[in-house]
Design an enzyme around this catalytic site. Structure first.
Site, short mmCIF file in Angstrom:
data_model
loop_
_atom_site.label_atom_id
_atom_site.label_comp_id
_atom_site.label_asym_id
_atom_site.label_seq_id
_atom_site.Cartn_x
_atom_site.Cartn_y
_atom_site.Cartn_z
N ASP A 169 0.86 -1.19 0.00
CA ASP A 169 0.00 0.00 0.00
C ASP A 169 0.89 1.24 0.00
OD1 ASP A 169 -2.13 2.02 0.91
OD2 ASP A 169 -3.27 0.17 0.99
N ASP A 181 3.33 2.18 -4.63
CA ASP A 181 2.39 3.05 -5.33
C ASP A 181 2.13 2.39 -6.67
OD1 ASP A 181 1.14 4.92 -6.96
OD2 ASP A 181 2.26 6.62 -6.14
N VAL A 182 0.91 1.90 -6.87
CA VAL A 182 0.63 1.07 -8.05
C VAL A 182 0.77 1.83 -9.37
CG1 VAL A 182 -0.91 -0.53 -6.83
CG2 VAL A 182 -1.88 1.52 -7.93
N TYR A 218 -14.28 7.69 -12.64
CA TYR A 218 -14.21 6.42 -11.90
C TYR A 218 -14.83 5.31 -12.73
CZ TYR A 218 -14.69 3.15 -7.96
OH TYR A 218 -14.62 2.04 -7.14
N LYS A 263 -12.87 1.92 -14.14
CA LYS A 263 -13.27 0.56 -13.78
C LYS A 263 -13.73 -0.23 -15.00
CE LYS A 263 -12.35 0.72 -9.41
NZ LYS A 263 -11.29 -0.16 -8.85
N THR A 323 -16.51 0.27 3.57
CA THR A 323 -15.06 0.43 3.75
C THR A 323 -14.77 1.92 3.97
OG1 THR A 323 -14.47 0.96 1.47
CG2 THR A 323 -14.68 -1.39 2.01
N1 LIG Z 1 -16.12 0.37 -1.21
C1 LIG Z 1 -16.90 0.17 -2.25
O1 LIG Z 1 -18.13 0.32 -2.16
C2 LIG Z 1 -16.32 -0.31 -3.56
C3 LIG Z 1 -17.22 -0.76 -4.53
C4 LIG Z 1 -16.71 -1.23 -5.74
C5 LIG Z 1 -15.35 -1.28 -5.96
N2 LIG Z 1 -14.50 -0.82 -5.01
C6 LIG Z 1 -13.07 -0.93 -5.30
O2 LIG Z 1 -12.50 -1.83 -4.38
C7 LIG Z 1 -11.13 -1.51 -4.18
C8 LIG Z 1 -10.86 -1.39 -2.70
O3 LIG Z 1 -11.63 -0.29 -2.22
P1 LIG Z 1 -11.99 -0.05 -0.69
O4 LIG Z 1 -13.43 0.24 -0.66
O5 LIG Z 1 -11.41 -1.11 0.16
O6 LIG Z 1 -11.23 1.36 -0.51
P2 LIG Z 1 -10.25 1.90 0.61
O7 LIG Z 1 -10.08 3.34 0.30
O8 LIG Z 1 -10.72 1.50 1.94
O9 LIG Z 1 -8.91 1.11 0.29
C9 LIG Z 1 -8.15 1.38 -0.85
C10 LIG Z 1 -6.70 1.19 -0.52
O10 LIG Z 1 -5.94 1.50 -1.71
C11 LIG Z 1 -4.81 2.26 -1.31
N3 LIG Z 1 -4.29 3.05 -2.42
C12 LIG Z 1 -4.81 4.18 -2.95
N4 LIG Z 1 -4.02 4.64 -3.93
C13 LIG Z 1 -2.96 3.78 -4.02
C14 LIG Z 1 -1.83 3.71 -4.85
N5 LIG Z 1 -1.56 4.64 -5.77
N6 LIG Z 1 -0.98 2.67 -4.67
C15 LIG Z 1 -1.21 1.73 -3.73
N7 LIG Z 1 -2.27 1.75 -2.91
C16 LIG Z 1 -3.13 2.77 -3.06
C17 LIG Z 1 -5.31 3.11 -0.17
O11 LIG Z 1 -4.24 3.63 0.60
C18 LIG Z 1 -6.21 2.14 0.58
O12 LIG Z 1 -5.51 1.43 1.56
C19 LIG Z 1 -10.88 -0.24 -4.99
O13 LIG Z 1 -10.31 -0.57 -6.23
C20 LIG Z 1 -12.26 0.32 -5.16
O14 LIG Z 1 -12.35 1.15 -6.30
C21 LIG Z 1 -14.95 -0.33 -3.82
#
Ligand SMILES: NC(=O)c1ccc[n+]([C@@H]2O[C@H](COP(=O)([O-])OP(=O)(O)OC[C@H]3O[C@@H](n4cnc5c(N)ncnc54)[C@H](O)[C@@H]3O)[C@@H](O)[C@H]2O)c1
Length: 246
Positions: free
Chosen positions: A36, A62-63, A153, A157, A188
Site C-alpha cells: 500500500d 504506489d501502483v 471512476y 473501472k 469500507t
Molecule cells: N467500497 C466500495 O463500495 C467499492 C465498490 C466497488 C469497488 N471498489 C473498489 O474496491 C477496491 C478497494 O476499495 P476499498 O473500498 O477497500 O477502498 P479503501 O479506500 O478503503 O482502500 C483502498 C486502498 O488503496 C490504497 N491506495 C490508494 N491509492 C494507491 C496507490 N496509488 N498505490 C497503492 N495503494 C493505493 C489506499 O491507501 C487504501 O488502503 C478499490 O479498487 C475500489 O475502487 C470499492
C-alpha cells in the site's frame, strides 16, 4: 487451507477490502505481501497476520509507479520464493459530475485504477511464469459495468473490466488466469456513507436490503485465487447484493 503453499501479493491492502483479503488469504494458508501507499497501516495489517500465526510481509507500493512494481515483485520473490496470486485491489474515487471533472482528476484516477492494474499485471507475469502459472484478480466495480454517476471512476473501472479479458486470453495458454470482481456498495473507508443514516439510505437501494462487508468480496477473491477456479478465466464476478440484476 484453500491457499496452502501459495504466495499472494495484494495492493491497497492496508485497509478496506484489501486488508480483508490479506487476512483471509493468510488464514487459508497463503504467504501474503501486504502492499500500500499507507506504509504504517500496511505494517500493522502484516503484524496482525504474523501475530496470529500467518505469514505476511508489508511493502510500500504506489501502483501507478513502474519502478515500485519491479521492486515489490522482486522483494516478494526474494522473501517467499515465488508469486502465485496478484490482487490488483488498490483504487481511488473522486466524486464529480462529468463537467466538474478536471483533467487532473481524470488523470489521477486513471493512473491508479487503470494504469496501476496494467503495470501490476505486467510486472507479475514473468514471476507467475517462473512459478508455473498464477491467478490475477482485478478489483473493478459495478461501475465498470453500469453508470454510478462519476464518469472518471466509471471509465477507469470499465478499463479494468476489458483489460482483464484481454490479459486472460493472451495468457490462458500459460496457465495464468485473469478475472475481475465487481463489488457493489461495500462498507469500507472509501464508502461515501460515513454514518448509519447514509448507510441505511444506501442499503435501501440494494435488493438484499443492506450494504456489503469487505469479507464478502474477499471470499470471492479467495475462490479466484485458489485452484477451485482452475477453469475460470476472463470472467466477471459480481458481488453487489443484486443491484445490477435490477
Ligand atoms: N467500497 C466500495 O463500495 C467499492 C465498490 C466497488 C469497488 N471498489 C473498489 O474496491 C477496491 C478497494 O476499495 P476499498 O473500498 O477497500 O477502498 P479503501 O479506500 O478503503 O482502500 C483502498 C486502498 O488503496 C490504497 N491506495 C490508494 N491509492 C494507491 C496507490 N496509488 N498505490 C497503492 N495503494 C493505493 C489506499 O491507501 C487504501 O488502503 C478499490 O479498487 C475500489 O475502487 C470499492
Amino acid at each position: 487451507m484453500r491457499l496452502a503453499g501459495k504466495v499472494a501479493l495484494i495492493t491497497g491492502a492496508a485497509r478496506g477490502m484489501g486488508a480483508a483479503e490479506a487476512r483471509l488469504f493468510a488464514r487459508e494458508g497463503a504467504k501474503v505481501v501486504v502492499s500500500d501507499v499507507l506504509e504504517d497501516e500496511a505494517r500493522a495489517v502484516a503484524s496482525e497476520i504474523n501475530d496470529s500465526g500467518g505469514e505476511a510481509l508489508a511493502l510500500a507500493l504506489d501502483v501507478s509507479k513502474d519502478d515500485d512494481w519491479r521492486r515489490v515483485v522482486a522483494e516478494a520473490e526474494a522473501r517467499f520464493g515465488k508469486l502465485n496470486v496478484l490482487v490488483n485491489n488498490a483504487g481511488i474515487i473522486e466524486r464529480h459530475s462529468l463537467e466538474e471533472t478536471s483533467e487532473e482528476t481524470w488523470d489521477r484516477i486513471m493512473a491508479v485504477n487503470a494504469k496501476g492494474v496494467f503495470l501490476g499485471t505486467k510486472a507479475a507475469l514473468p514471476a507467475m511464469r517462473r512459478a508455473g502459472g498464477g491467478s490475477i484478480i482485478n478489483i473493478s466495480s459495478i461501475s465498470g459495468m453500469v453508470s454510478v454517476g462519476y464518469p472518471a471512476y466509471n471509465a477507469s473501472k470499465g478499463a479494468v473490466r476489458v483489460f482483464t479479458k484481454s490479459a486472460a486470453v493472451e495468457y490462458a495458454g500459460e496457465g495464468i488466469r485473469v478475472n475481475s470482481i465487481h463489488p457493489g456498495a461495500i462498507w469500507t473507508p472509501m464508502s461515501l456513507y460515513k454514518n448509519e443514516r447514509t448507510r441505511e439510505e444506501r442499503a435501501a437501494t440494494v435488493p438484499m436490503g443492506r450494504v456489503g462487508d469487505p469479507e464478502e468480496v474477499a471470499y470471492g477473491a479467495l475462490f479466484l485465487a485458489s485452484d477451485e477456479s482452475s477453469y475460470v478465466t476472463g470472467s466477471e464476478m459480481v458481488i453487489d447484493g443484486g443491484v445490477t440484476a435490477e
